[in-house]
Design an enzyme around this catalytic site. Structure first.
Site, mmCIF file in Angstrom:
data_model
loop_
_atom_site.group_PDB
_atom_site.id
_atom_site.type_symbol
_atom_site.label_atom_id
_atom_site.label_comp_id
_atom_site.label_asym_id
_atom_site.label_seq_id
_atom_site.Cartn_x
_atom_site.Cartn_y
_atom_site.Cartn_z
ATOM 1 N N ASP A 132 6.570 -17.522 -14.763
ATOM 2 C CA ASP A 132 5.412 -17.945 -13.950
ATOM 3 C C ASP A 132 5.185 -19.453 -14.098
ATOM 4 O O ASP A 132 5.066 -20.189 -13.118
ATOM 5 C CB ASP A 132 4.135 -17.207 -14.383
ATOM 6 C CG ASP A 132 4.212 -15.701 -14.191
ATOM 7 O OD1 ASP A 132 3.548 -15.181 -13.287
ATOM 8 O OD2 ASP A 132 4.957 -15.032 -14.953
ATOM 9 N N THR A 181 3.910 -9.695 -11.113
ATOM 10 C CA THR A 181 4.412 -9.962 -12.477
ATOM 11 C C THR A 181 4.714 -8.659 -13.218
ATOM 12 O O THR A 181 5.650 -8.599 -14.023
ATOM 13 C CB THR A 181 3.399 -10.816 -13.269
ATOM 14 O OG1 THR A 181 3.025 -11.917 -12.441
ATOM 15 C CG2 THR A 181 3.991 -11.364 -14.539
HETATM 16 N N1 LIG Z 1 -7.921 -5.066 -9.211
HETATM 17 C C1 LIG Z 1 -7.068 -5.516 -8.294
HETATM 18 N N2 LIG Z 1 -7.096 -5.018 -7.058
HETATM 19 C C2 LIG Z 1 -6.240 -5.453 -6.135
HETATM 20 N N3 LIG Z 1 -5.305 -6.384 -6.340
HETATM 21 C C3 LIG Z 1 -5.238 -6.927 -7.552
HETATM 22 C C4 LIG Z 1 -6.103 -6.517 -8.606
HETATM 23 N N4 LIG Z 1 -5.794 -7.213 -9.708
HETATM 24 C C5 LIG Z 1 -4.789 -8.038 -9.370
HETATM 25 N N5 LIG Z 1 -4.451 -7.870 -8.071
HETATM 26 C C6 LIG Z 1 -3.469 -8.625 -7.291
HETATM 27 O O1 LIG Z 1 -2.476 -7.758 -6.785
HETATM 28 C C7 LIG Z 1 -1.204 -8.359 -6.956
HETATM 29 C C8 LIG Z 1 -0.186 -7.321 -7.179
HETATM 30 O O2 LIG Z 1 -0.201 -6.508 -6.071
HETATM 31 P P1 LIG Z 1 0.939 -5.503 -5.871
HETATM 32 O O3 LIG Z 1 0.771 -4.878 -4.536
HETATM 33 O O4 LIG Z 1 2.236 -6.173 -6.149
HETATM 34 O O5 LIG Z 1 0.640 -4.421 -7.010
HETATM 35 S S1 LIG Z 1 1.602 -3.460 -7.745
HETATM 36 O O6 LIG Z 1 2.215 -4.157 -8.888
HETATM 37 O O7 LIG Z 1 2.613 -2.956 -6.793
HETATM 38 O O8 LIG Z 1 0.726 -2.377 -8.159
HETATM 39 C C9 LIG Z 1 -1.340 -9.220 -8.167
HETATM 40 O O9 LIG Z 1 -0.457 -10.304 -8.028
HETATM 41 P P2 LIG Z 1 0.263 -10.914 -9.361
HETATM 42 O O10 LIG Z 1 -0.863 -11.306 -10.287
HETATM 43 O O11 LIG Z 1 0.982 -12.095 -8.805
HETATM 44 O O12 LIG Z 1 1.160 -9.869 -9.905
HETATM 45 C C10 LIG Z 1 -2.791 -9.659 -8.153
HETATM 46 O O13 LIG Z 1 -2.983 -10.901 -7.590
#
Ligand SMILES: Nc1ncnc2c1ncn2[C@@H]1O[C@H](COP(=O)(O)OS(=O)(=O)O)[C@@H](OP(=O)(O)O)[C@H]1O
Ligand SMILES: [Mg+2]
Length: 377
Positions: free
Chosen positions: A52, A149
């Site tokens: 990152d 991530t």
């Molecule tokens: N509580 C909550 N609700 C909704 N979304 C959130 C939440 N927390 C985090 N995030 C954001 O979601 C990003 C990851 O989404 P994804 O669709 O890739 O999720 S998953 O890993 O497939 O479950 C993730 O991106 P990254 O931090 O870059 O991984 C977050 O920005």
């Protein structure tokens, strides 16, 4: 897309995302083989890794080099806080090394790197300067250095996402998808990559960079540039297009892997309501937008829980790519997403719906209206 107003931005953006994707592949391999333990927890308990920070530093440094650091506005996910703590000295060293190794290969990607290796304060400066808060006026670069991530640390799908916003509109979008196979047939396999078999050599080619610019009506996909081959290899970019399937019975929807990030039971209800039969394709990161743009799936829905505010870096690049590949992206009220109001998608109505075409999109929006009041969202 050469005649485009943002041709230089797109050219540098694609090359820098190629570099960053290659960096991520190297770090993910090291992480999965246990070479080093580099996962830290952020305040919200989400993981952050050497990749990152290293991607953020590399992209930030390159954008400054090509577009000048004076008035450059970059909005990106990571800050330097956790990396500046006394117990992070080893981590910072790894980041500095990773950034320098990556920048040293810049010519392979058609870019110019620094004349001498960066030192820790310069790397921290490059990361820390990505703290713009965006807004409705002027140009703002938007970067998610490693989107998904969780997928990254699990050896699964993730993305490097770079977009440019100009006067509130997303004008270029670049998505690096280092674990996304070039052929649709192998998506399901990779979607559940087994950390013990990663990377395998007998699969179809893996990894691509997808890019577009607003109004072009075109989205392109390049395979990841092989570090040794570099730009000497043939230009293998090809046009991509959304799926032409408009019968819900044949359509596939994708969504987040984690129930915490989207409400799986609500989307299951919507899917049922419009007559979708295929089981959802659960994929980490903006690879979901890539799947819609490439025609590998027809629908992406995200309904975050409990007042969570979506961040622009999680959507900007993917939304433009889907739109230019022929798709439709709105909030659940059918309105366009607003990228002009700072780091959040302010005013978002309930959730995000990206579809390959208008017909399926209208059906999903209709289903949201039919079932929202009885949902507990
Ligand atoms: N509580 C909550 N609700 C909704 N979304 C959130 C939440 N927390 C985090 N995030 C954001 O979601 C990003 C990851 O989404 P994804 O669709 O890739 O999720 S998953 O890993 O497939 O479950 C993730 O991106 P990254 O931090 O870059 O991984 C977050 O920005
Ligand atoms: Mg993200």
């Amino acid at each position: 897309m050469e005649n485009n107003k943002y041709a230089k931005e797109l050219d540098v953006g694609v090359k820098v995302v190629q570099m960053a994707s290659s960096l991520c592949k190297t770090v993910q391999k090291a992480l999965l083989s246990g070479t080093f333990n580099q996962v830290k927890s952020k305040n919200d308990d989400s993981p952050v890794t050497v990749a990152d920070w290293s991607v953020q530093a590399t992209v930030s440094w390159m954008l400054c080099k090509y577009f000048g650091s004076q008035r450059l506005s970059i909005i990106a996910e990571e800050d330097v806080q956790a990396l500046s703590e006394p117990d992070s000295v080893g981590l910072l060293e790894l980041v500095v090394n990773t950034v320098n190794e990556t920048l040293a290969k810049a010519p392979t990607y058609g870019l110019n790197g620094p004349s001498e290796a960066l030192r820790a304060p310069q790397v921290l400066e490059a990361i820390g300067r990505c703290n713009s808060s965006g807004g409705p006026v002027g140009k703002h670069w938007v970067l998610d250095p490693v989107d998904g991530t969780l997928g990254f640390v699990r050896g699964d799908q993730y993305a490097v996402a770079l977009a440019l916003i100009d006067d509130g509109k997303v004008v270029i979008g670049v998505l690096g998808c280092p674990n996304y196979p070039l052929e649709k047939e192998s998506l399901n396999y990779h979607n559940n990559i087994d950390r013990h078999t990663f990377p395998s050599t007998n699969m179809s080619e893996v990894g691509c960079v997808i890019y577009t610019s607003k109004g072009s009506g075109e989205a392109w996909m390049q395979p990841l540039i092989n570090g040794n081959e570099g730009l000497q290899g043939p230009n293998r970019a090809k046009l991509i297009k959304v799926s032409s399937i408009d019968d819900p019975a044949l359509a596939t929807f994708c969504e987040s892997v984690e129930e915490a990030n989207t409400n799986h039971s609500f989307t299951a209800g919507l899917a049922n309501g419009v007559g979708l039969r295929n089981k959802p394709l659960r994929v980490h990161s903006m690879v979901k937008y890539a799947a819609i743009a490439r025609g590998d799936a027809e629908i992406y829905m995200k309904f975050a829980r409990g007042g969570y505010k979506e961040k622009i870096w999680d959507h900007a690049a993917g939304v433009l790519i889907v739109q230019e590949a022929g798709g439709v992206v709105t909030d659940a009220g059918g309105r366009p997403l607003n990228f002009s109001r700072g780091i959040f998608l302010e005013g978002l109505d309930r959730g995000i719906i990206a579809c390959s075409g208008v017909k399926i999109h209208e059906k999903i929006i209709g289903a949201v209206y039919a079932s929202w009041d009885s949902s507990n969202l």
